[in-house]
Design a protein around this motif. Structure first.
Motif, PDB file in Angstrom:
ATOM      1  N   THR A 144       3.618  -0.202  -8.474  1.00  0.00           N
ATOM      2  CA  THR A 144       4.446  -1.317  -8.044  1.00  0.00           C
ATOM      3  C   THR A 144       5.896  -0.880  -7.981  1.00  0.00           C
ATOM      4  N   ILE A 145       6.546  -1.139  -6.847  1.00  0.00           N
ATOM      5  CA  ILE A 145       7.958  -0.804  -6.685  1.00  0.00           C
ATOM      6  C   ILE A 145       8.747  -1.646  -7.682  1.00  0.00           C
ATOM      7  N   GLU A 146       9.536  -1.001  -8.531  1.00  0.00           N
ATOM      8  CA  GLU A 146      10.267  -1.727  -9.573  1.00  0.00           C
ATOM      9  C   GLU A 146      11.634  -2.218  -9.111  1.00  0.00           C
ATOM     10  N   THR A 147      12.348  -1.397  -8.368  1.00  0.00           N
ATOM     11  CA  THR A 147      13.668  -1.793  -7.862  1.00  0.00           C
ATOM     12  C   THR A 147      13.884  -1.207  -6.471  1.00  0.00           C
ATOM     13  N   GLY A 148      14.711  -1.863  -5.690  1.00  0.00           N
ATOM     14  CA  GLY A 148      15.078  -1.338  -4.378  1.00  0.00           C
ATOM     15  C   GLY A 148      13.958  -1.378  -3.367  1.00  0.00           C
ATOM     16  N   THR A 149      14.054  -0.463  -2.394  1.00  0.00           N
ATOM     17  CA  THR A 149      13.060  -0.362  -1.325  1.00  0.00           C
ATOM     18  C   THR A 149      12.697   1.092  -1.094  1.00  0.00           C
ATOM     19  N   VAL A 150      11.565   1.309  -0.440  1.00  0.00           N
ATOM     20  CA  VAL A 150      11.166   2.640   0.023  1.00  0.00           C
ATOM     21  C   VAL A 150      10.767   2.525   1.479  1.00  0.00           C
ATOM     22  N   GLU A 151      10.973   3.611   2.224  1.00  0.00           N
ATOM     23  CA  GLU A 151      10.621   3.641   3.640  1.00  0.00           C
ATOM     24  C   GLU A 151       9.901   4.932   3.973  1.00  0.00           C
ATOM     25  N   VAL A 152       9.061   4.878   4.988  1.00  0.00           N
ATOM     26  CA  VAL A 152       8.402   6.078   5.483  1.00  0.00           C
ATOM     27  C   VAL A 152       9.482   7.077   5.892  1.00  0.00           C
ATOM     28  N   GLY A 153       9.307   8.322   5.501  1.00  0.00           N
ATOM     29  CA  GLY A 153      10.265   9.380   5.830  1.00  0.00           C
ATOM     30  C   GLY A 153      11.273   9.645   4.728  1.00  0.00           C
ATOM     31  N   ILE A 187       7.696  10.679   1.838  1.00  0.00           N
ATOM     32  CA  ILE A 187       6.698   9.623   2.022  1.00  0.00           C
ATOM     33  C   ILE A 187       6.194   9.683   3.470  1.00  0.00           C
ATOM     34  N   GLY A 188       4.887   9.895   3.624  1.00  0.00           N
ATOM     35  CA  GLY A 188       4.294   9.991   4.958  1.00  0.00           C
ATOM     36  C   GLY A 188       3.795   8.665   5.496  1.00  0.00           C
ATOM     37  N   ALA A 189       3.420   7.764   4.591  1.00  0.00           N
ATOM     38  CA  ALA A 189       2.935   6.438   4.986  1.00  0.00           C
ATOM     39  C   ALA A 189       2.971   5.529   3.771  1.00  0.00           C
ATOM     40  N   ILE A 190       3.028   4.222   4.031  1.00  0.00           N
ATOM     41  CA  ILE A 190       3.013   3.220   2.970  1.00  0.00           C
ATOM     42  C   ILE A 190       1.978   2.165   3.332  1.00  0.00           C
ATOM     43  N   GLU A 191       1.181   1.775   2.332  1.00  0.00           N
ATOM     44  CA  GLU A 191       0.229   0.688   2.539  1.00  0.00           C
ATOM     45  C   GLU A 191       0.493  -0.391   1.489  1.00  0.00           C
ATOM     46  N   HIS A 192       0.538  -1.628   1.958  1.00  0.00           N
ATOM     47  CA  HIS A 192       0.733  -2.791   1.086  1.00  0.00           C
ATOM     48  C   HIS A 192      -0.220  -3.886   1.540  1.00  0.00           C
ATOM     49  N   ALA A 223       8.685  -0.992   1.930  1.00  0.00           N
ATOM     50  CA  ALA A 223       8.203  -1.844   0.837  1.00  0.00           C
ATOM     51  C   ALA A 223       9.370  -2.097  -0.110  1.00  0.00           C
ATOM     52  N   ALA A 224       9.327  -3.251  -0.794  1.00  0.00           N
ATOM     53  CA  ALA A 224      10.433  -3.661  -1.656  1.00  0.00           C
ATOM     54  C   ALA A 224       9.954  -3.940  -3.076  1.00  0.00           C
ATOM     55  N   ALA A 225      10.932  -4.115  -3.956  1.00  0.00           N
ATOM     56  CA  ALA A 225      10.661  -4.381  -5.370  1.00  0.00           C
ATOM     57  C   ALA A 225       9.646  -5.508  -5.533  1.00  0.00           C
ATOM     58  N   GLY A 226       8.699  -5.299  -6.444  1.00  0.00           N
ATOM     59  CA  GLY A 226       7.674  -6.294  -6.724  1.00  0.00           C
ATOM     60  C   GLY A 226       6.388  -6.098  -5.942  1.00  0.00           C
ATOM     61  N   GLN A 227       6.405  -5.242  -4.928  1.00  0.00           N
ATOM     62  CA  GLN A 227       5.211  -5.035  -4.114  1.00  0.00           C
ATOM     63  C   GLN A 227       4.361  -3.897  -4.669  1.00  0.00           C
ATOM     64  N   ALA A 228       3.053  -4.133  -4.746  1.00  0.00           N
ATOM     65  CA  ALA A 228       2.098  -3.091  -5.122  1.00  0.00           C
ATOM     66  C   ALA A 228       1.780  -2.290  -3.869  1.00  0.00           C
ATOM     67  N   VAL A 229       1.940  -0.971  -3.946  1.00  0.00           N
ATOM     68  CA  VAL A 229       1.805  -0.136  -2.756  1.00  0.00           C
ATOM     69  C   VAL A 229       1.005   1.133  -3.038  1.00  0.00           C
ATOM     70  N   GLY A 230       0.581   1.754  -1.956  1.00  0.00           N
ATOM     71  CA  GLY A 230       0.048   3.105  -1.971  1.00  0.00           C
ATOM     72  C   GLY A 230       0.979   3.945  -1.119  1.00  0.00           C
ATOM     73  N   LEU A 231       1.502   5.028  -1.688  1.00  0.00           N
ATOM     74  CA  LEU A 231       2.379   5.934  -0.948  1.00  0.00           C
ATOM     75  C   LEU A 231       1.599   7.202  -0.636  1.00  0.00           C
ATOM     76  N   LEU A 232       1.585   7.608   0.631  1.00  0.00           N
ATOM     77  CA  LEU A 232       0.856   8.788   1.065  1.00  0.00           C
ATOM     78  C   LEU A 232       1.809   9.965   1.184  1.00  0.00           C
ATOM     79  N   PHE A 233       1.396  11.099   0.614  1.00  0.00           N
ATOM     80  CA  PHE A 233       2.162  12.338   0.696  1.00  0.00           C
ATOM     81  C   PHE A 233       1.262  13.396   1.315  1.00  0.00           C
ATOM     82  N   ARG A 234       1.721  14.006   2.401  1.00  0.00           N
ATOM     83  CA  ARG A 234       0.921  15.006   3.116  1.00  0.00           C
ATOM     84  C   ARG A 234       1.286  16.413   2.664  1.00  0.00           C
TER      85      ARG A 234
END
Length: 87
Positions: A19-28, A45-50, A58-69
């Motif tokens: 789960t993202i705790e603070t801020g945001t993350v973006e592909v790339g 980060i190659g891809a994000i799934e929520h 994705a932003a704080a509070g969201q449960a995500v899967g981050l893909l790394f190639r």
């Protein structure tokens, strides 16, 4: 983000979930992997799934899967912390 689980998807890469705790993350964007308080390098980060949908951000509070190639199966393990890498 504290990593809760990791798994490999054949021909795609390593997925770290949590789960993202603070801020945001973006592909790339690049994140730093920390284990026991020490930095283990950075990954892109190659891809994000929520909520079973592929998203660009994705932003704080969201449960995500981050893909790394192109990383080894043990590059990230549960308990690792992924932090934004300063630009």
């Amino acid at each position: 983000m504290v990593v809760t689980d990791c798994f490999v998807i054949a021909r795609r890469g390593l997925v770290a979930t949590g789960t993202i705790e603070t801020g945001t993350v973006e592909v790339g964007e690049r994140v730093t992997v920390e284990r026991a308080g020490e930095s283990f390098g950075t990954l892109e980060i190659g891809a994000i799934e929520h909520a079973r949908k592929v998203v660009r951000r994705a932003a704080a509070g969201q449960a995500v899967g981050l893909l790394f190639r192109g990383v080894s199966d043990n590059a990230i393990v549960p308990g690792d912390v992924l932090r934004a890498t300063p630009s």
